[in-house]
Design an enzyme around this catalytic site. Structure first.
Site, mmCIF file in Angstrom:
data_model
loop_
_atom_site.group_PDB
_atom_site.id
_atom_site.type_symbol
_atom_site.label_atom_id
_atom_site.label_comp_id
_atom_site.label_asym_id
_atom_site.label_seq_id
_atom_site.Cartn_x
_atom_site.Cartn_y
_atom_site.Cartn_z
ATOM 1 N N SER A 1 -4.882 -14.590 1.869
ATOM 2 C CA SER A 1 -5.818 -13.702 1.195
ATOM 3 C C SER A 1 -5.905 -14.078 -0.273
ATOM 4 C CB SER A 1 -5.360 -12.247 1.338
ATOM 5 O OG SER A 1 -6.276 -11.358 0.729
ATOM 6 N N PRO B 1 -16.180 -4.857 1.305
ATOM 7 C CA PRO B 1 -17.569 -5.301 1.491
ATOM 8 C C PRO B 1 -18.582 -4.420 0.770
ATOM 9 C CG PRO B 1 -16.770 -4.171 3.444
ATOM 10 C CD PRO B 1 -15.582 -4.351 2.549
ATOM 11 N N LEU B 2 -18.148 -3.252 0.274
ATOM 12 C CA LEU B 2 -19.022 -2.400 -0.550
ATOM 13 C C LEU B 2 -18.663 -2.527 -2.029
ATOM 14 C CD1 LEU B 2 -19.274 0.815 1.662
ATOM 15 C CD2 LEU B 2 -20.882 -1.086 1.478
ATOM 16 N N TYR C 1 0.847 -1.190 0.000
ATOM 17 C CA TYR C 1 0.000 0.000 0.000
ATOM 18 C C TYR C 1 0.886 1.244 0.000
ATOM 19 C CZ TYR C 1 -3.986 -2.978 1.301
ATOM 20 O OH TYR C 1 -4.964 -3.943 1.333
ATOM 21 N N TRP D 1 -12.613 -8.099 2.659
ATOM 22 C CA TRP D 1 -12.156 -6.836 2.099
ATOM 23 C C TRP D 1 -13.142 -6.380 1.026
ATOM 24 C CZ3 TRP D 1 -10.655 -6.209 -3.061
ATOM 25 C CH2 TRP D 1 -10.263 -7.350 -3.780
#
Length: 347
Positions: A157, A213-214, A61, A211
């Site tokens: 992940s 969730p929207l 990131y 990760w």
């Protein structure tokens, strides 16, 4: 704040975790956010005040700068927080600057600890599966990290079902630390996780940390029929991942979210987050925020529950046609392979 067990482990985590992809400029040239140190400290304050003590980051990131800002933001309260970070992604131009080899993971962990200014990471995830490195090399390396005290728990992940199951089998064979969490992409706009990975998580006691969730902004209410994508949305950035399913399914889901918003007084994002928290195996969902207003809205997703009828309406609107062999199992063997209902987390 509700807490749940992280899979089959003794670690309790809040159902909301704060993600730091917006720190230091975010990805895609800052389209995710541009939170700097002072604002990051303020968001950590808000999180702790709300009972959120789990913070998620990754070494890729903003080229590691997000980890550094998080480390500065929690510097005087490390004992109050849980930190999860990730490795496996490319961190340099060299042949060994990516993947899950012992060489790369060892260097990646030391670099993350240095940027976070901490002696240990609470949850250390592999950001993806490395098919070029033997699974026993990967897991023996992670087990060494746990035994050294530099890592408390390990997770993965974006694994497929066979990749996760093989990894769990190798851990069991040698008595090494096992993945207690799988950080996965799951939402009303992308439900493939339910086909293979959710039943696996129920069976094996792996907690799901969700990760996006929207669905990268698709479930904020901004994406609607005959409406252009807002210029400030991540969806307007070239290269952002398109969620599964077709747009009509998404629009139908948003229509139901609109209905429920009118019924409940909750916002569309709050409803979408709450639905995810109702699903089997979900231990925590990661939310991000560019500002305090977004932060406060996300907090409104907890402390209440959708009723069975409301969940059923969302399930029906967002349902996807499974790929093989899952459609065959639904048609011919649903009695022996029902949808997972066991929840491994504890309220």
């Amino acid at each position: 704040m509700e807490y749940r067990q992280l899979g089959r482990s003794g670690l309790s985590v809040p159902v909301l975790s704060f993600g730091t992809a917006t720190f230091a400029g975010g990805e895609q040239e800052g389209s995710w956010g541009n939170v700097q140190v002072d604002e990051a400290r303020r968001m950590v304050d808000l999180a702790l005040d709300a009972g959120i003590n789990f913070f998620d980051t990754a070494d890729i990131y903003s080229g590691g700068r997000a980890e550094k800002i998080l480390g500065q933001a929690v510097a005087d309260r490390r004992d109050q927080v849980l930190i999860g970070t990730k490795a496996n992604g490319r961190t340099g131009t060299g042949r060994n600057d990516a993947g899950s080899s012992r060489h790369h993971l060892t260097r990646a962990l030391e670099a993350s600890l240095n940027r976070l200014d901490t002696d240990y990471v609470d949850v250390y995830y592999l950001h993806g599966f490395d098919a070029l490195t033997p699974v026993d090399e990967v897991l023996s390396t992670l087990d060494d990290f746990v035994r050294s005290g530099k890592v408390r728990y390990i997770g993965c992940s974006n694994f497929s079902g066979w990749q996760l199951m093989k990894s769990l089998s190798v851990s069991e064979r040698y008595g090494w630390g096992r993945y207690v969490a799988h950080q996965a992409f799951y939402s009303l706009a992308s439900r493939e996780f339910e086909w293979e990975l959710m039943p696996l998580a129920v069976d094996q006691g792996v907690g799901t940390v969700v990760w996006s969730p929207l669905s990268q902004g698709r479930l904020t209410g901004k994406l609607r029929r005959n409406t252009p994508v807002p210029a400030d949305s991540r969806l307007a950035v070239p290269g952002e991942t398109e969620a599964s399913g077709d747009r009509e399914t998404l629009y139908r889901t948003v229509d139901v979210l609109d209905e429920l918003a009118n019924e409940t007084g909750k916002t569309i994002p709050q409803l979408a987050l709450n639905w995810v928290l109702s699903r089997p195996t979900v231990s925590s969902i990661i939310f991000g925020a560019r500002n305090e207003a977004q932060f406060a809205e996300n907090l409104g997703a907890v402390g209440w529950s959708l009723d069975a009828d409301q969940i059923a309406r969302l399930d029906a609107a967002s349902a996807l046609t499974p790929i093989y062999p899952y459609w065959h199992q639904v048609v011919n063997n649903s009695e022996r392979l029902p949808f997972p209902t066991s929840v491994i987390v504890q309220d």
